[in-house]
Design a protein around this motif. Sequence first.
Motif, short mmCIF file in Angstrom:
data_model
loop_
_atom_site.label_atom_id
_atom_site.label_comp_id
_atom_site.label_asym_id
_atom_site.label_seq_id
_atom_site.Cartn_x
_atom_site.Cartn_y
_atom_site.Cartn_z
N HIS A 173 -0.22 -33.57 -3.60
CA HIS A 173 -0.35 -32.59 -4.69
C HIS A 173 0.93 -32.48 -5.50
O HIS A 173 2.04 -32.58 -4.96
CB HIS A 173 -0.68 -31.21 -4.11
CG HIS A 173 -2.12 -31.04 -3.76
ND1 HIS A 173 -2.77 -29.85 -3.89
CD2 HIS A 173 -3.01 -31.92 -3.28
CE1 HIS A 173 -4.03 -30.00 -3.50
NE2 HIS A 173 -4.20 -31.23 -3.11
N ILE A 206 0.94 -30.30 0.05
CA ILE A 206 -0.36 -30.75 0.56
C ILE A 206 -0.43 -32.26 0.39
O ILE A 206 -0.23 -32.78 -0.72
CB ILE A 206 -1.52 -30.07 -0.18
CG1 ILE A 206 -1.45 -28.55 0.03
CG2 ILE A 206 -2.87 -30.62 0.28
CD1 ILE A 206 -2.52 -27.75 -0.70
N LYS A 207 -0.66 -32.98 1.48
CA LYS A 207 -0.69 -34.45 1.41
C LYS A 207 -1.82 -34.99 2.28
O LYS A 207 -2.12 -34.46 3.34
CB LYS A 207 0.65 -35.06 1.81
CG LYS A 207 1.52 -34.25 2.73
CD LYS A 207 2.98 -34.66 2.60
CE LYS A 207 3.88 -33.62 3.24
NZ LYS A 207 5.24 -33.63 2.71
N LEU A 208 -2.39 -36.08 1.79
CA LEU A 208 -3.54 -36.70 2.45
C LEU A 208 -3.27 -38.18 2.66
O LEU A 208 -2.70 -38.84 1.79
CB LEU A 208 -4.78 -36.55 1.56
CG LEU A 208 -5.17 -35.12 1.16
CD1 LEU A 208 -6.23 -35.13 0.06
CD2 LEU A 208 -5.70 -34.36 2.38
N ILE A 216 -10.59 -39.92 3.99
CA ILE A 216 -9.40 -39.15 4.38
C ILE A 216 -9.21 -39.28 5.90
O ILE A 216 -10.10 -38.93 6.69
CB ILE A 216 -9.54 -37.68 3.97
CG1 ILE A 216 -9.68 -37.58 2.44
CG2 ILE A 216 -8.32 -36.87 4.44
CD1 ILE A 216 -9.92 -36.18 1.92
N GLN A 217 -8.05 -39.78 6.27
CA GLN A 217 -7.71 -39.99 7.69
C GLN A 217 -6.80 -38.88 8.22
O GLN A 217 -6.83 -38.55 9.40
CB GLN A 217 -6.99 -41.34 7.85
CG GLN A 217 -7.75 -42.52 7.26
CD GLN A 217 -8.99 -42.88 8.04
OE1 GLN A 217 -8.96 -42.89 9.26
NE2 GLN A 217 -10.08 -43.13 7.34
N HIS A 218 -5.95 -38.38 7.37
CA HIS A 218 -4.97 -37.35 7.76
C HIS A 218 -4.83 -36.33 6.64
O HIS A 218 -4.90 -36.68 5.46
CB HIS A 218 -3.57 -37.98 7.96
CG HIS A 218 -3.51 -39.04 9.00
ND1 HIS A 218 -3.36 -38.77 10.33
CD2 HIS A 218 -3.60 -40.40 8.88
CE1 HIS A 218 -3.33 -39.91 11.01
NE2 HIS A 218 -3.48 -40.92 10.15
N ALA A 219 -4.61 -35.07 7.01
CA ALA A 219 -4.25 -34.03 6.04
C ALA A 219 -3.05 -33.27 6.58
O ALA A 219 -2.98 -32.99 7.79
CB ALA A 219 -5.43 -33.09 5.80
N TYR A 220 -2.09 -32.98 5.71
CA TYR A 220 -0.90 -32.22 6.09
C TYR A 220 -0.74 -31.04 5.14
O TYR A 220 -0.72 -31.23 3.92
CB TYR A 220 0.36 -33.09 6.00
CG TYR A 220 0.35 -34.26 6.95
CD1 TYR A 220 0.86 -34.14 8.24
CD2 TYR A 220 -0.17 -35.49 6.55
CE1 TYR A 220 0.85 -35.22 9.11
CE2 TYR A 220 -0.19 -36.58 7.41
CZ TYR A 220 0.32 -36.44 8.69
OH TYR A 220 0.30 -37.51 9.56
#
Lengths: 203, 203
Positions: B87, B133-135, B157-161
């Motif tokens: 983001h 926010i990162k994906l 989407i494998q990961h969200a932070y």
Amino acid sequence: MLHIDKKAIDEMESRYRGNFFNTISGFKSANLIGTIDKNKQTNLAIFNSVVHIGANPPYLGFILRPTTVERHTYSNIKGTGFYTINHVQEDFIEKAHQTSAKYEKAESEFHRCGFQEEYLHSFIPPYVKQSNIKLGLKFEEEHPIKVNGTILVIGSIQHAYLDEKYIQNDGSVDISLAQTVAVSGLYQYLKTEKLDKFKYAKP
Amino acid sequence: MLHIDKKAIDEMESRYRGNFFNTISGFKSANLIGTIDKNKQTNLAIFNSVVHIGANPPYLGFILRPTTVERHTYSNIKGTGFYTINHVQEDFIEKAHQTSAKYEKAESEFHRCGFQEEYLHSFIPPYVKQSNIKLGLKFEEEHPIKVNGTILVIGSIQHAYLDEKYIQNDGSVDISLAQTVAVSGLYQYLKTEKLDKFKYAKP
């Protein structure tokens, strides 16, 4: 910072996951798509997936959910070859949101949700009278998405209607001034406040 | 209300038309896409075309311009199969915009534009350290658009932070609270203010 991995994603409760992933990709546009079938039955539905495909000539795309249930917008576009895209403004977000309810085909969301149909310059589908910015599009192509059966629909812009006061000297449309709203996910509507405007970036 | 028809569209000056049609489809998300090639050369580029494709499992799409000129984001995604979506926040819009400049492949926009690479959980491409926010995404499929040679790229989407404080009880991510910005066209950045949040609509 919380790490949500594939396992955590898979274990999310379905509606929670829907809200999470509908919001986490960023703000979206709010547009009402107007269509009509061959029996003059109209349909109006809100979409948050309208995306810019090109400017010269101008094309827009939007994502349709799988056609496993009846999709009036899709069948009407395929039937007539045309549709309208109408901006959602602050003063009618509640009505616009209501178009997402599952009405029967015989019930037009124009009438059910309090919108007025407007027919302009012999274009087949209706525009939304209340919208400050409206576009008339011709269907061009569709791409079925393999992973989940959604469809990217692409159309070319044939007509644009808006007040001249929204057009800036460089051609940009001041959609904040036109009271167009943004959406986060499927339920949260937002207004905007301008930060900086930059120029074409050079190294 | 001004009517702009096909003839008026065709006669618009090229940059004017670009601005007009990039803004008239509504607000867009602002995301930085991070990639890396096999020689560990990184790339970072801003995109306003990230669109929701599905939540279960979660997929996102974005539109790439024609590959008639070298597109580092595209070739890196095809090379490694992975990319990150980060983001853009209010406090770094100018740097984020600067990633749209045409840098040589040997120059990483991470370094040129003042972003820090962050490598998390053995994921190949870098995230943007500064993003709230990162994906992490895996390439799934692509669709060449016939009308103008752009490409729809779809990833899972494998990961969200993100910080837990941005996640609401229903799973929605409060991206306004995370200071994520919206974009109008290619140059105008905006912050948002919440209007109403509605529920799942019923007839």
